[in-house]
Design a protein around this motif. Structure first.
Motif: not given
Length: 428
Positions: A262-263, A270-271, A302-304, A307-308
């Motif tokens: 999920q972006a 990145p996603a 994912y953020d800028a 992976s989070m």
């Protein structure tokens, strides 16, 4: 609850090394015995499924399950290069027969992470010779057991080495942030002890030379190079060719470890890259397969920055995955957009001591599968991971994935959990 059609597989899955016990000829066993090991404990007799498979299969049948996915241990069949053990073939023939006698469809995986020690000594899954070695083993098996099977998975989670390579790189970046929050990266869907792996690198290299005769053991779950990824797929294609030749009636495929990617805003790039690495780039190589085994446990956001971690306050499993059973439906829908063969959920599950959460997970996951079926997706079965609490690789026996608890200290006694019967109740 809407039950599934009678022909839909409702089953559970295991892997040979995690449940059989005493797989003394494979690389995992060898690494477990090393002084500088990344395993928190050795597998030993695991949960003794090798000797107790009849009881375990009977428990599945009594609960209403109609299929069992299990793996054959390559190192049992070919403990030394070119020397095959017919007695071990007969063991697996009995397992297959037991499944059928209890009304369960046997779905066999030919390689589930562990490999013979001799293969690793030749360079393992980065060696040019491995696809041919794998094909020879597959031919030996199919000539003897293929007539008794309808479904075969060639390689379990063919993309695992790519995921491990990515997480090893990411681990260093996330280590400080994760430690501050008391989390360990749950971005790879298997039991890795990443902290210990990193700390022991030099000592492991020296001991690996003693055990395997090479400085680096290129096991199936080792961080994989791009060329190693190509070799794994060459092994799959070689196995597919053998099976098509020897047993053309068999439906075959491989399985992939797939996250619900999920972006968030800024994370689209990145996603997309990780989804390409995890899934898309395999598409040309699996077009000739009958089915794809989908293995999903959670989502990845994912953020800028990439992976989070799991959201603050999220429910986490024993594996530090976010509890997110709706991920399975999302992945099935995404995969079906580009892979046009049948889909089988070959693994989906949760590690938890609270079986009510397991039941809740199964309920939400299977509801998602039914949503997909209602929209015409060609999903043929669902296999919960795992049948029993077992040896979760480097994390040892602490992870409780099972539908059945096992008291290893008291004669390996089996205790079916309510979730086993609950899963069986979905069968039509």
């Amino acid at each position: 609850m809407q039950k599934f059609a009678p022909e839909f597989f409702i089953g559970a899955a295991t892997a040979a090394h995690q449940v059989e016990g005493n797989n003394i000829h494979n690389d995992c066993w060898a690494q477990e015995q090393m002084q500088h090991t990344s395993y928190v404990e050795p597998s030993l007799d695991a949960v003794d499924h090798y000797n107790r498979y009849e009881e375990d299969i009977r428990l599945m049948a009594e609960a209403g399950l109609n299929a069992y996915r299990f793996s054959i241990e390559w190192a049992r069949i070919e403990p030394e290069e070119g020397r095959f053990d017919e007695t071990e073939v007969e063991h697996y023939r009995k397992v297959i027969a037991c499944c059928k006698a209890n009304g369960l469809e046997p779905v066999v995986t030919l390689h589930h992470f562990s490999s013979p020690v001799w293969l690793i000594s030749k360079g393992g899954w980065e060696a040019e010779t491995t696809p041919a070695d794998f094909a020879r083993y597959v031919r030996f098996l199919m000539e003897r057991l293929g007539s008794e099977l309808h479904y075969v998975c060639t390689i379990n989670e063919a993309n695992m080495g790519v995921q491990v390579a990515a997480i090893a790189k990411r681990y260093r970046q996330q280590m400080m942030a994760q430690a501050a929050k008391g989390q360990i990266d749950g971005g790879v869907q298997m039991g890795l002890n990443m902290e210990k792996m990193m700390a022991n690198q030099k000592a492991i290299a020296e001991e690996t030379m003693q055990v395997f005769g090479v400085a680096k053991a290129e096991c199936f779950t080792s961080p994989r190079t791009a060329h190693g990824d190509e070799l794994v797929m060459e092994a799959h294609k070689a196995a597919r060719a053998v099976i098509r030749e020897v047993c053309p009636h068999i439906k075959l495929g491989l399985t992939l470890s797939l996250h619900d990617i999920q972006a968030l805003e800024g994370g689209e790039g990145p996603a997309q890259k990780d989804w390409d690495d995890e899934f898309t780039h395999y598409l040309p190589l699996i077009e000739g397969d009958d089915f794809l085994g989908v293995q999903n446990y959670t989502r990845s956001r994912y953020d800028a920055n990439g992976s989070m971690p799991a959201p603050d306050g999220a429910e986490l499993t024993q594996m530090n995955y976010e509890f997110y059973p709706q991920a399975l439906e999302h992945v099935l829908r995404t995969v079906a957009q580009s892979f046009h063969g049948d889909l089988i959920v070959t693994e989906n599950g949760i590690a938890t001591a609270d079986d009510t959460r397991r039941v809740a997970f199964i309920e939400q996951a299977l509801t998602g599968v039914q949503n997909c079926l209602a929209d015409g997706l060609p999903i043929k079965g669902y296999f919960y991971w795992s049948l029993m609490d077992n040896f979760e690789w480097q994390k040892g026996f602490a992870m409780q994935f099972g539908l059945i608890a096992v008291d290893r200290a008291n004669n390996q006694t089996r205790f079916p959990k309510p979730s086993l019967g609950y899963l069986g109740s979905w069968r039509g």
